[in-house]
Design an enzyme around this catalytic site. Structure first.
Site, PDB file in Angstrom:
ATOM      1  N   ASP A  43       0.823  -1.210   0.000  1.00 29.20           N
ATOM      2  CA  ASP A  43       0.000   0.000   0.000  1.00 29.20           C
ATOM      3  C   ASP A  43       0.859   1.262   0.000  1.00 29.20           C
ATOM      4  O   ASP A  43       1.936   1.303   0.580  1.00 29.20           O
ATOM      5  CB  ASP A  43      -0.890  -0.013   1.245  1.00 29.20           C
ATOM      6  CG  ASP A  43      -1.798   1.200   1.332  1.00 29.20           C
ATOM      7  OD1 ASP A  43      -2.655   1.336   0.451  1.00 29.20           O
ATOM      8  OD2 ASP A  43      -1.635   1.993   2.269  1.00 29.20           O
ATOM      9  N   GLU A  91       1.069  -0.609  -5.126  1.00 30.96           N
ATOM     10  CA  GLU A  91       0.060   0.414  -5.369  1.00 30.96           C
ATOM     11  C   GLU A  91       0.831   1.732  -5.480  1.00 30.96           C
ATOM     12  O   GLU A  91       1.102   2.403  -4.483  1.00 30.96           O
ATOM     13  CB  GLU A  91      -0.957   0.489  -4.227  1.00 30.96           C
ATOM     14  CG  GLU A  91      -2.116   1.428  -4.551  1.00 30.96           C
ATOM     15  CD  GLU A  91      -2.555   2.293  -3.393  1.00 30.96           C
ATOM     16  OE1 GLU A  91      -3.606   2.938  -3.518  1.00 30.96           O
ATOM     17  OE2 GLU A  91      -1.862   2.344  -2.369  1.00 30.96           O
TER      18      GLU A  91
END
EC number: 2.4.1.18
Length: 811
Positions: free
Chosen positions: A480, A533
């Site tokens: 993330d 990401e």
């Protein structure tokens, strides 16, 4: 060890050194019992008489001096040595009482000293302590404040136990301070170097056996602490009597506690540099209490895996050359109320039925606030206890593997929350976070960023990535917020950040960490994949770490990267009324300009269906029929586009409402009793067929990352809202994908095709009646004509259904 409570009891507030009511009561009881000599009589009934012991152990009237270490004067005999007082000196007493002693094992326990063996115990609230060794029974002198000591004329320290009398009970226990350190030289060396790739095996709480004695070894990194003690249910959350020892320059504190086993609650009581104390959860805890409770839990895994076949073949093909369609799942709300084991009975069957190759699970690591979806982690090594214990989570992963489904998990190494019982200023000073407040504070989320330049912090995170993949058989990590890690000026205004040593805005420490993490993980875990990401144009996210790019950096080493540009552009296009789409045709075709710059995943994730962004079907224009037709056409285009696919739960059956973690997907839409259930089941049937054809068609995935796997047929038919392209297998076998994003039928639409395919067969049509469409389909094979078109030697004529995508393969 103090008597165990009937339950763990409430966790105390931060202590300031004041005695509690319980302590005062214990002291009063102690005085009363001492006057009556009742307890002493009971404890010493089996021991030698007080007179006999005094003759053997009474020290000579010499000035007391600090006790020598265990090895001192080993060559002399007790008869020729000058005995010393066994009692602790004032300095050691003060440091132990204040929780600031760095090496309690050098003064507590049994030690060879001139005159014999000095036994010392620190047992707050105890009324009497007796040393037991074979036939030897020696009651120690009460030195006050919980300290007991005695000098026994022995030549060596024997194996011994302690008989400890408390008000109303007597316990025979092992002495924690007779055991050698549990961490070896190699562990300490690797810890010091920041290269312990299995850090969780060294730090944290581990049930184990030492010298035939069962207990738990505790170890924690707290280099700024003046002292560390272990507190838990086993000592009524008072760590006074269980100080840990510092293991040299590593900053690690260690203690083996006999009798403490799996399931016990604990925290570390840290004395900070300013003398104040704080109770902290274990950063390496492998199990936690169910939030909002915050204690760590001693854990021992007893799970037996059954996924050997899956692991044996996981590395047969690299992820970017294999089929991958991912179903993203928010575990607590997929079927609200289900535990890990209950999910294991439903989720694998559902995902396998729909044909997805992988699931991506969120949230996994422990986090205090459920509404954060797991993106503010406090327990980096513990699966969230909301759904069960770590072995229960292993069971879920195992069952998914046995169903042929890979498991990815969301992993959050960028930042952590400021909770004062977790990582923030863990030992009283910035430790896991950067020491520069401007570098530490994340401007968007109110969290703290990790100090990626500190080797121990990098070790904590790199080992954490390895931990999930080795201990829980996770097949991949979706990392993330990579962009927030890579740039020093991320969400910061001028003056709020400092350039790197080269004058740039790149966070060189974060780059080095990501490279180390990826290189380590791919080296240790065959078949694993990491997915970034990352929302910027950073060069080389999925390039190998040893391959330098034009920017001067080696690659970050990820296996795949989320294609955020494709996601934003394509959703923007689909949300427009069809009459306006011709002016924005490039939003669908631009992705092919950079499609091979990285290895991509096409994500329609949870982030796109919350917070006012609407669900996927609700983003689409038009009435209900058109909205569903648009979603079906979009999914057909997405599954044919180069890259892997990711779809968040609920979107596979066209849920109209935004997702909420409070109640999860609207499963009732599929209930046959619901009047529009067929509409939602139709979209779900399409997703199943997309996955089935996709997995059986190597042209759609074999060359996802190579330009030879794609060829435009027509990409500039903006006036028609049509685009068509070929996907090609390694041997040239094609699949033709055609999308018509206009709400009108286009009969006889001519498309250029290769001349070496004798006929084309429609293998998927999103307008089919079984999906809820108008059933404008082409059931018979289509033969090419010799007329060249779109720069190709042959062409076919198709009737394109409205708002639909059609796939054709050689017949």
């Amino acid at each position: 060890m103090t008597p165990r409570p009937s339950s763990s009891g409430p966790e105390p507030k931060k202590t300031t050194g004041k005695k509690t009511a319980g302590k005062e009561t214990a002291k009063a009881a102690k005085k009363a019992v001492a006057k009556k000599a009742v307890t002493k009589k009971a404890v010493t009934k089996k021991a030698v008489t007080k007179k006999a012991v005094a003759k053997k152990t009474a020290p000579k009237k010499t000035a007391p001096r600090k006790t020598a270490p265990r090895e001192e004067a080993t060559g002399a005999s007790p008869e020729t040595e000058v005995a010393v007082s066994p009692a602790l000196d004032a300095g050691d007493r003060e440091r132990l009482l204040a929780g600031t002693h760095h090496d309690p094992h050098t003064v507590l326990g049994g030690h060879r000293v001139p005159g014999g063996v000095a036994f010392r115990a620190f047992r707050p609230y105890a009324l009497a302590v007796t040393v037991l060794s074979g036939e030897l029974r020696v009651e120690l002198h009460d030195d006050g404040d919980g300290f007991f000591s005695g000098l026994v004329p022995l030549s060596e320290v024997p194996l011994y136990r302690l008989l400890v009398a408390y008000e109303g009970t007597v316990q025979e226990v092992e002495d924690p301070y007779r055991f050698l350190p549990t961490l070896g030289e190699l562990d300490l060396h690797l810890l010091g170097e920041g290269r312990h790739e299995q850090l969780w095996r060294a730090l944290g709480a581990h049930p184990t056996t030492r010298d035939g004695v069962a207990g738990t070894r505790f170890a924690v990194w707290a280099p700024n602490a003046r002292g560390v003690r272990v507190a838990g249910g086993f000592n009524f959350w008072d760590g006074t009597g269980h100080p840990m020892r510092s293991l040299g320059s590593t900053g690690v504190w260690e203690l083996f506690l006999p009798g403490v086993g799996a399931g016990e609650l604990y925290k570390f009581e840290i004395t900070r540099p300013d003398g104040s104390r704080t109770f902290r959860a274990d950063p390496l805890a492998r199990r936690t209490e169910v939030p909002p409770a915050t204690s760590s839990v001693v854990h021992a895994s007893h799970y037996t895996w059954g996924d050997e076949e899956w692991l044996a073949h996981r590395a047969d093909a690299p992820a970017h050359e294999a089929p991958m369609s991912v179903y993203e799942v928010h575990l607590p709300s997929w079927r609200p109320g289900l535990t890990y084991r209950e999910l294991a009975e439903q989720l694998p069957a559902y995902v396998a039925d729909l044909g997805f190759t992988h699931v991506e699970l969120m949230p996994v690591a422990e986090h205090p606030f459920g509404g954060s979806w797991g993106y503010q982690v406090t327990g980096f090594y513990a699966p969230t206890a909301r759904l069960g214990d770590p072995d229960d989570f292993k069971y879920l992963v195992d069952r998914l593997h046995r169903a042929g489904i890979g498991v990815l998990m969301d992993w959050v190494p960028a930042h952590f929350p400021r909770d004062d019982w977790a990582l923030a200023e863990f030992d009283g000073r910035p430790l896991y976070e950067h020491s520069d407040p401007l570098r530490a504070a994340h401007p968007d989320w109110g969290t703290l960023e990790f100090d990626f330049g500190r080797r121990e912090v990098r070790n904590f995170l790199v080992a954490n990535a390895v931990y999930w993949c080795e201990e829980f058989h996770i097949d991949g990590l979706r990392v993330d917020a990579v962009a927030s890690m890579l740039y020093l000026d991320y969400s910061r205004e001028p003056g709020q950040w400092t350039p790197n040593e080269h004058g740039g805005r790149e966070n060189l420490d974060a780059v080095a960490f990501l490279q180390e993490m990826n290189a380590t993980l791919y080296r240790r875990v065959p078949g694993v994949v990491t997915v970034a990401e990352e929302s910027t144009a950073w060069d080389g996210v999925t390039r190998a770490t040893h391959h330098q790019g034009p920017s001067g950096f080696g690659g970050l080493g990820f296996g795949l990267k989320w294609n955020m540009g494709w996601m934003h552009d394509s959703l923007e296009y689909m949300s427009r009324e069809p009459v306006h789409r011709k002016y924005h045709h490039g939003e669908l075709t631009f992705s092919m300009v950079y499609a091979y710059s990285e290895n991509y995943v096409l994500p329609i994730s949870h982030d796109e269906v919350v917070h006012g962004k609407k669900s996927l079907v609700s983003k689409m224009p038009g009435d209900w029929w058109q909205q569903r037709a648009n979603e079906r056409a979009y999914l057909g285009y997405m599954w044919a586009h180069p890259g892997k696919q990711l779809l968040f739960m609920g979107q596979e059956f066209a849920q109209g409402a935004e997702w909420s973690e409070a109640h999860g997907p609207d499963w009732w839409l599929l209930d046959p009793e619901y009047g529009a259930a067929a509409d939602h089941r139709g979209v779900r049937d399409l997703v199943r067929d997309l996955n089935t054809v996709y997995r059986a068609t190597p042209a759609l995935w074999r060359r996802d990352t190579h330009p030879s796997g794609f060829a435009w047929v027509v990409g500039d038919a903006a006036e028609d809202d049509v685009l068509a392209f070929l996907r090609l297998d390694a041997d040239g076998t094609p699949l033709l994908a055609v999308s018509n994003f206009a709400p009108v039928v286009r009969p006889g639409y001519r498309l250029g095709v290769p001349d070496d395919v004798p006929a084309w067969h429609e293998v998927l049509n999103t307008d089919a009646a079984r999906y809820g469409g108008g059933d404008v389909v082409t059931p018979d094979p289509v033969k090419p004509e010799a007329q060249g078109w779109h720069g190709r030697p042959a062409s076919i004529r198709l009737t394109l259904p409205p708002l639909a995508t059609v796939w054709l393969r050689p017949a």
